[in-house]
Design an enzyme around this catalytic site. Structure first.
Site, PDB file in Angstrom:
ATOM      1  N   HIS A  56      66.238  25.988  47.126  1.00 10.41           N
ATOM      2  CA  HIS A  56      66.644  24.887  48.091  1.00 10.41           C
ATOM      3  C   HIS A  56      67.583  25.305  49.004  1.00 10.41           C
ATOM      4  CE1 HIS A  56      65.827  21.518  44.605  1.00 10.41           C
ATOM      5  NE2 HIS A  56      64.905  22.106  45.361  1.00 10.41           N
ATOM      6  N   SER A 103      59.994  21.698  47.940  1.00 13.00           N
ATOM      7  CA  SER A 103      61.550  21.461  48.414  1.00 13.00           C
ATOM      8  C   SER A 103      61.955  22.444  49.479  1.00 13.00           C
ATOM      9  CB  SER A 103      62.358  21.178  47.209  1.00 13.00           C
ATOM     10  OG  SER A 103      61.754  20.133  46.667  1.00 13.00           O
TER      11      SER A 103
END
Length: 378
Positions: A303, A243
């Site tokens: 993230h 991610s």
């Protein structure tokens, strides 16, 4: 309105909504009922290339209008030639039309050149977008290998092979490849499926337009900086998942959109979608970190690191317009800030005093490792 005045209008006129019937009416119907007038090819080129109508046409038609309309090579186009090319719009499928619109949506208007349109028209996904497709294939292969190697039932959210030499292991951070290779490790079916879907949606179109090396650099920058951010804020926690790279590609769209705002197609729609994604992720991160009675194992800082890398790297990788002065400053600021952040992260990872920095038993069997060390997935 004369032909001369039509061709000499300014920048904003080029971006007005124009249809093929409007072109025929302007150049022939209103001024030449006999349809005998020949229009300078350059005037027609300008009218079509920078119009909104060109995005609704197939790229093949645009290319024909700009390259093949002048069949006798006299520098002019006749009415019959224009009608013949206009009719060819119907020959192309809805799928091609949709692909063209999606691809052009990430290209600023003044960069929608003949070369880019020709590339998109000839693009057949053979070969496919090499970087994103290759990354996804490798991730699936690695996931399958460890699914067999662990010999444990695989669920929606785990387990993960914490013994793998690919996963980010905070106690073996001297093995520098782990800051990249952890993106190949996933914990559970839902983890890998989510990443593969988002990579496909956000990465493939961007790569088809901007090239594999640009998107690849952004993706790997997000993976690397995401690991740095995670290792500083959670120095004793494992990390797995792609991610960081996915967020980098997503926020590279945002950097490209903001720099080329006045020329981007569907700019408000793109902005709203990105803000919804980012707002949702930020809200979940805050709730999960500070308010949730049962916090998840999501690596929120990875993230954030990927998003920061995507914006900064995207500014100087994806921007294709002729630089204005403020854009040059923005380019340098983004580059310098990213280098400072990466340098700081590397230094802290080398010098950060963490108890039991290199324990001897970090390669214990997977079940014991899961009990002793936490895993964050991104």
């Amino acid at each position: 309105m004369s032909i001369r005045s039509a061709s000499s209008r300014g920048f904003k006129r080029r971006y007005s909504v124009v249809h093929l019937n409007d072109i025929a009416e302007e150049f022939w119907d209103n001024h030449d009922p006999q349809k005998a007038q020949r229009i300078p090819l350059g005037t027609v080129k300008e009218k079509i290339l920078f119009s909104d109508e060109a995005d609704g046409m197939s790229n093949a038609l645009v290319i024909q209008l700009l390259q093949k309309a002048d069949t006798n090579h006299d520098g002019h186009i006749e009415y019959d030639e224009f009608l013949h090319l206009k009719d060819s719009v119907e020959e192309y499928s809805l799928a091609r039309h949709t692909f063209n619109k999606a691809a052009l949506s990430v290209v600023p208007r003044s960069e929608r050149t003949l070369k880019k349109r020709a590339y998109l028209q000839e693009y057949t996904c053979c070969p496919p977008p090499l970087f994103m497709i290759s990354a996804m294939i490798i991730e699936v292969v690695v996931f399958t290998y460890y699914l067999v190697d662990m010999g444990l039932p695989m669920g929606v959210s785990g387990p993960a092979p914490t013994y793998s030499p690919l996963i980010y292991n905070p106690f073996r951070r001297y093995e520098a490849w782990r800051y990249i290779s952890y993106a190949l490790i996933h914990s559970g079916y839902m983890h890998i499926i989510n990443n593969l879907i988002v990579q496909t949606i956000l990465g493939v179109i961007l790569e088809m337009v901007h090239g594999w090396w640009r998107v690849g650099f952004i993706y790997l920058s997000g993976v690397f900086f995401g690991a740095l951010a995670h290792s500083i804020t959670s120095p004793k926690t494992y990390l797995a998942g792609a991610s960081g790279g996915v967020f980098a590609v997503e926020y590279a769209h945002l950097g490209n959109l903001l720099l080329n705002w006045s020329e981007m197609e569907y700019r408000w729609l793109q902005l709203v979608i990105i803000l919804l994604f980012s707002g949702g992720d930020l809200s979940f991160a805050i709730y999960d970190t500070y308010f949730s009675p049962n916090p998840s194992n999501t690596g929120h800082m990875a993230h954030l690191g990927g998003a920061v890398a995507g914006i900064l790297v995207g500014i100087y990788i994806l921007r294709n317009l002729e630089q204005k002065r403020w854009e040059k400053y923005c380019w340098w600021v983004a580059l310098v800030v990213f280098l400072i952040l990466v340098g700081t992260g590397v230094v802290l990872n080398i010098a950060l005093p963490v108890p039991e920095f290199f324990p001897y038993d970090d390669d214990s069997p997977i079940l014991l490792a899961e009990e002793r060390f936490r895993l964050r997935q991104v």
